[in-house]
Write a protein that holds these residues in place. Sequence first.
Motif, PDB file in Angstrom:
ATOM      1  N   LEU A 104      49.841  -7.112  42.916  1.00 13.76           N
ATOM      2  CA  LEU A 104      50.782  -7.419  41.851  1.00 13.76           C
ATOM      3  C   LEU A 104      52.009  -8.107  42.427  1.00 13.76           C
ATOM      4  O   LEU A 104      52.533  -7.678  43.460  1.00 13.76           O
ATOM      5  CB  LEU A 104      51.206  -6.102  41.178  1.00 13.76           C
ATOM      6  N   LEU A 105      52.421  -9.188  41.769  1.00 13.38           N
ATOM      7  CA  LEU A 105      53.650  -9.855  42.198  1.00 13.38           C
ATOM      8  C   LEU A 105      54.809  -8.863  42.175  1.00 13.38           C
ATOM      9  O   LEU A 105      54.877  -7.983  41.306  1.00 13.38           O
ATOM     10  CB  LEU A 105      53.953 -11.047  41.290  1.00 13.38           C
ATOM     11  N   THR A 106      55.717  -9.009  43.103  1.00 12.06           N
ATOM     12  CA  THR A 106      56.807  -8.050  43.296  1.00 12.06           C
ATOM     13  C   THR A 106      57.617  -7.789  42.029  1.00 12.06           C
ATOM     14  O   THR A 106      57.934  -6.647  41.707  1.00 12.06           O
ATOM     15  CB  THR A 106      57.742  -8.546  44.429  1.00 12.06           C
ATOM     16  N   ASN A 107      57.949  -8.839  41.275  1.00  6.27           N
ATOM     17  CA  ASN A 107      58.797  -8.646  40.094  1.00  6.27           C
ATOM     18  C   ASN A 107      58.083  -7.948  38.939  1.00  6.27           C
ATOM     19  O   ASN A 107      58.709  -7.612  37.939  1.00  6.27           O
ATOM     20  CB  ASN A 107      59.411  -9.976  39.625  1.00  6.27           C
ATOM     21  N   PHE A 108      56.782  -7.671  39.064  1.00  5.35           N
ATOM     22  CA  PHE A 108      56.044  -6.929  38.035  1.00  5.35           C
ATOM     23  C   PHE A 108      55.722  -5.502  38.473  1.00  5.35           C
ATOM     24  O   PHE A 108      55.136  -4.739  37.711  1.00  5.35           O
ATOM     25  CB  PHE A 108      54.745  -7.667  37.682  1.00  5.35           C
ATOM     26  N   GLN A 109      56.083  -5.141  39.695  1.00  4.35           N
ATOM     27  CA  GLN A 109      55.773  -3.810  40.199  1.00  4.35           C
ATOM     28  C   GLN A 109      56.680  -2.751  39.569  1.00  4.35           C
ATOM     29  O   GLN A 109      57.788  -3.046  39.139  1.00  4.35           O
ATOM     30  CB  GLN A 109      55.891  -3.797  41.729  1.00  4.35           C
ATOM     31  N   GLN A 131      50.046 -21.976  41.542  1.00  2.00           N
ATOM     32  CA  GLN A 131      51.388 -21.627  42.051  1.00  2.00           C
ATOM     33  C   GLN A 131      51.550 -20.116  42.200  1.00  2.00           C
ATOM     34  O   GLN A 131      52.055 -19.634  43.211  1.00  2.00           O
ATOM     35  CB  GLN A 131      52.493 -22.198  41.152  1.00  2.00           C
ATOM     36  N   GLU A 132      51.113 -19.362  41.189  1.00  2.00           N
ATOM     37  CA  GLU A 132      51.220 -17.900  41.257  1.00  2.00           C
ATOM     38  C   GLU A 132      50.308 -17.323  42.338  1.00  2.00           C
ATOM     39  O   GLU A 132      50.679 -16.384  43.039  1.00  2.00           O
ATOM     40  CB  GLU A 132      50.920 -17.263  39.897  1.00  2.00           C
ATOM     41  N   ILE A 133      49.096 -17.890  42.483  1.00  2.09           N
ATOM     42  CA  ILE A 133      48.193 -17.443  43.554  1.00  2.09           C
ATOM     43  C   ILE A 133      48.820 -17.738  44.912  1.00  2.09           C
ATOM     44  O   ILE A 133      48.778 -16.902  45.821  1.00  2.09           O
ATOM     45  CB  ILE A 133      46.798 -18.097  43.415  1.00  2.09           C
ATOM     46  N   PHE A 134      49.422 -18.905  45.044  1.00  3.26           N
ATOM     47  CA  PHE A 134      50.103 -19.233  46.299  1.00  3.26           C
ATOM     48  C   PHE A 134      51.214 -18.219  46.573  1.00  3.26           C
ATOM     49  O   PHE A 134      51.324 -17.692  47.688  1.00  3.26           O
ATOM     50  CB  PHE A 134      50.681 -20.652  46.258  1.00  3.26           C
ATOM     51  N   THR A 135      52.024 -17.906  45.565  1.00  2.00           N
ATOM     52  CA  THR A 135      53.111 -16.932  45.723  1.00  2.00           C
ATOM     53  C   THR A 135      52.553 -15.572  46.125  1.00  2.00           C
ATOM     54  O   THR A 135      53.051 -14.926  47.050  1.00  2.00           O
ATOM     55  CB  THR A 135      53.930 -16.814  44.423  1.00  2.00           C
ATOM     56  N   LEU A 147      50.357 -15.391  35.381  1.00  2.00           N
ATOM     57  CA  LEU A 147      49.776 -14.422  36.287  1.00  2.00           C
ATOM     58  C   LEU A 147      50.839 -13.440  36.789  1.00  2.00           C
ATOM     59  O   LEU A 147      51.863 -13.845  37.301  1.00  2.00           O
ATOM     60  CB  LEU A 147      49.144 -15.180  37.457  1.00  2.00           C
ATOM     61  N   ALA A 148      50.561 -12.141  36.599  1.00  6.64           N
ATOM     62  CA  ALA A 148      51.425 -11.093  37.126  1.00  6.64           C
ATOM     63  C   ALA A 148      50.785 -10.459  38.361  1.00  6.64           C
ATOM     64  O   ALA A 148      51.468  -9.926  39.227  1.00  6.64           O
ATOM     65  CB  ALA A 148      51.676 -10.022  36.065  1.00  6.64           C
ATOM     66  N   GLY A 149      49.465 -10.528  38.435  1.00  3.49           N
ATOM     67  CA  GLY A 149      48.730  -9.950  39.541  1.00  3.49           C
ATOM     68  C   GLY A 149      47.251 -10.220  39.369  1.00  3.49           C
ATOM     69  O   GLY A 149      46.849 -10.967  38.472  1.00  3.49           O
ATOM     70  N   THR A 150      46.456  -9.594  40.218  1.00  5.78           N
ATOM     71  CA  THR A 150      45.008  -9.747  40.138  1.00  5.78           C
ATOM     72  C   THR A 150      44.333  -8.402  40.379  1.00  5.78           C
ATOM     73  O   THR A 150      44.918  -7.494  40.981  1.00  5.78           O
ATOM     74  CB  THR A 150      44.470 -10.762  41.169  1.00  5.78           C
ATOM     75  N   ILE A 151      43.110  -8.312  39.909  1.00  7.00           N
ATOM     76  CA  ILE A 151      42.290  -7.125  40.140  1.00  7.00           C
ATOM     77  C   ILE A 151      40.845  -7.586  40.224  1.00  7.00           C
ATOM     78  O   ILE A 151      40.437  -8.494  39.490  1.00  7.00           O
ATOM     79  CB  ILE A 151      42.520  -6.065  39.037  1.00  7.00           C
TER      80      ILE A 151
END
Length: 186
Positions: free
Chosen positions: A105-110, A28-32, A83-87
């Motif tokens: 990074l997902l927007t709400n974690f930026q 779900q987070e990867i899809f987002t 998941l907040a983001g990936t690297i």
Amino acid sequence: MLDRTFTPFPILTTERLTLRQLVITDEQEIFTLRSDSEINKYLDRSISNTIDDAKKFINKVNESISNNESLYWVITLNNKNTLAGTICLFSFSDEGDKCEIGYELLTNFQGQGIMNEAIEKVIDYAFSIGKVRKLEALIHRDNQSSINLLKKLSFIVSNEHNNTEPDLICYHLINPTGDIKYRNYI
């Protein structure tokens, strides 16, 4: 020579973060992440349209890790496994002992210093454990947030020009000795 044996998968931790392997329950987070138009604005990739697209991507990433072709971490906060983001590290070249780094990074974690912390840890890993001599990052010329982050981490603009993608700028960071950890000389 680069150390490209990614088994067991290297889990990295910082004061606030855990960088772990991508799993199917991250779908779900990867899809987002891969369907958000703002996040994908500067990335040259197909937008995910379905959860199935996300699952296929997760399987592709994990196959690439199994083949020792790339490393792809999920960035999570220590108190959550979400998941907040990936690297990632990819495009390894034994010739120049180099590879490319990418991140999102997902927007709400930026704007919370999360990516700065994650990149520092991955740089430490790449330079000390992976024996990488040079990290490169290809950034869209209009992605000022990413450019500022790389500059803060001492990346400099490369003199190499990409004629096929004129909107991309190559930044690089060189490990001056393979023995000294990144934080010790920044």
